[in-house]
Design an enzyme around this catalytic site. Structure first.
Site: not given
Length: 495
Positions: A78, A158, A182
């Site tokens: 990420k 997210s 998330s």
């Protein structure tokens, strides 16, 4: 072997050990899949050179016979994790061009274990969002579609890029972070497994901060066994992070027996929300029946302060965000706006932050600054902290009464279309976190397991919440649920 990118971590690891496949072959298969999947916008910084270099080193290490479980396995990282020499932007314009000279602890541990980084994954800006629509790179897109409908769906947020990449077999697994859901919400939206460990289990050092008392890294994988394998590598004490726990990390995979006889699973009555879709209600009831059939005892429990969780979270998280993001001012960190002649320091701050931050980040920074301001600190921030303590105590009381894990839905709905929840009412988007934020406020481990499809053929997930530091026991319960649910659906390839 063809379609090597479709393997999970455990299968690929075993194939590597047997010599049926090399890490270079696995990596090349994933790199090709990534290049063919630009329509998903999941990978935003590709690192093929680093990937192939690490894959060659992993093959040599495996030959020597001394390789950890993650060695040679291609994964995505990420964009919130700092990676040395590779853009690490937290999906924000304000960090454009930032290439750290250091590596986050979690990505370093994965690299040390021989994992192969394929590139950086899309996400909501500074991890603020539930649909991956706040990213400077543009929306990440779910590989799933509703029936024959061509509308693009959100992979959740997210960690939307991570979810999309794992579900579409662009990588074998990915790192995510979870501040209010998330990891778990996107995992549920795309039919994969995601675990948020206990706060302090994984180091936060080198991960761009959103809300420091809530943020926690975790793996997003194709199944529960893979989550156990990757989590073990990501965990561990780190002296560079003062909140990192000095606790031994168990072999999580070895704890996956699937035997949950005699375990007490709590069903919280407060999670039965008004207007909950019948499909979610049924999935939850079916999940409880599956665990019961596996030998667990199902008990009704009460978490009385649940209804205050979302308001408390949306005071605490923005407050911490406004403090953490104060450093991005055009002087110390981040890009600086172009200034007109005669502009002073005030104009520089205003222009830099107006240009550099997207609307959602600006909104949360303003909320956070407001609740921390002199006249409102007690009315909002301190009150939210007291509510947080009560929420934590709710869970402590339930666990003290002998409950081993808590079963809830992971999300209030299946994935929705990009643009369907407009900017007009951000609160609608915030309601997506209704089942997940309590876990972050209490610092507990939570895992999302895919458990079924809705009427339109979209994945639905169930959440299990565990006792603090007992991720092994939680993963074992998730493993039993996964075996009972038998979820094997994959998105049809359209990209």
């Amino acid at each position: 072997m063809s379609d090597l990118n479709k393997l999970g971590l455990a299968e690929a690891r075993d194939a590597l050990r047997k010599g049926d496949v090399t890490s270079v072959e696995l990596t090349e298969s994933c790199l090709k899949a990534i290049d063919d999947a630009d329509a998903l916008n999941a990978f935003v910084h590709k690192t093929p050179e680093i990937a192939l270099e690490r894959a060659k080193a992993a093959d040599a290490r495996i030959k020597e016979g001394d390789a950890p479980s993650m060695c040679g396995l291609p994964i995505g990282i990420k964009d919130l994790f700092c990676t040395k020499g590779v853009p690490s932007q937290a999906a924000s314009k304000i960090l454009e061009g930032f290439k750290p000279e250091y590596e986050s602890t979690v990505s370093q541990q994965l690299a040390d274990a021989g994992a192969v980084m394929l590139g950086k994954l899309n996400m909501d800006e500074f991890a603020m969002g539930s649909s991956n629509e706040t990213s400077v790179y543009g929306n990440a897109v779910s590989p799933w579609r509703r029936g024959n409908d061509d509308a693009q769906l959100t992979p959740g947020g997210s960690s939307g890029g991570s979810a999309s990449a794992v579900a579409a077999d662009l990588c074998l697994a990915a790192t995510g972070t979870d501040t209010g859901g998330s990891i778990r919400q996107p995992a549920a939206f795309v039919g994969i497994t995601g675990i948020k460990p206990t706060y302090g289990r994984c180091s936060r050092w080198g991960i761009v901060a959103f809300a420091s008392s809530l943020d926690q890294a975790g793996p997003m994988t194709k199944n529960v066994r893979d989550a156990a394998i990757m989590l073990e590598t990501m965990c561990g004490h780190d002296p560079k992070d003062s909140t990192s726990a000095e606790l031994a990390v168990p072999n999580f995979e070895a704890l996956l027996t699937g035997d949950i006889k005699g375990k007490k699973i709590g069903i919280p009555k407060e999670y039965r929300m008004d207007g909950m879709p019948a499909e979610i209600e049924k999935l939850w009831a079916d999940g409880a029946e599956m665990l019961k059939a596996a030998g667990a005892e199902i008990v009704d429990i009460s978490l009385p302060h649940t209804k205050y969780a979302l308001p408390a979270y949306y005071v605490i998280a923005p407050a911490e965000a406004s403090s953490n993001l104060a450093r991005y001012d055009g002087v110390r960190y981040g890009r600086r706006a172009h200034l007109a002649q005669g502009d002073g320091i005030t104009e520089m701050y205003e222009k830099t932050r107006a240009e550099g931050f997207g609307h959602e980040v600006q909104r949360r920074v303003m909320i956070g600054t407001y609740v921390l301001s002199a006249g409102f600190y007690d009315a909002y921030y301190n009150r939210a902290r007291r509510v947080r303590t009560l929420i934590k105590k709710d869970f402590e009381d339930v666990f003290a009464a002998g409950v081993d894990a808590i079963l809830t839905p992971a999300t209030p709905s299946a994935s929705f279309g990009l643009g369907e929840m407009t900017e007009a009412d951000p609160v609608q988007m915030y309601l997506n976190d209704v089942f997940t934020v309590t876990v972050n406020l209490a610092g507990l481990p939570g895992v999302s397991v895919p458990a079924g499809l809705d009427a339109q053929g979209l994945p639905l997930g169930l959440q299990l919440i565990g006792r603090p530091w007992e991720e092994g026991d939680l993963l074992n319960t998730a493993y039993a649920l996964e075996n009972a649910a038998g979820f094997v659906a994959k998105p049809g390839k359209w990209w």
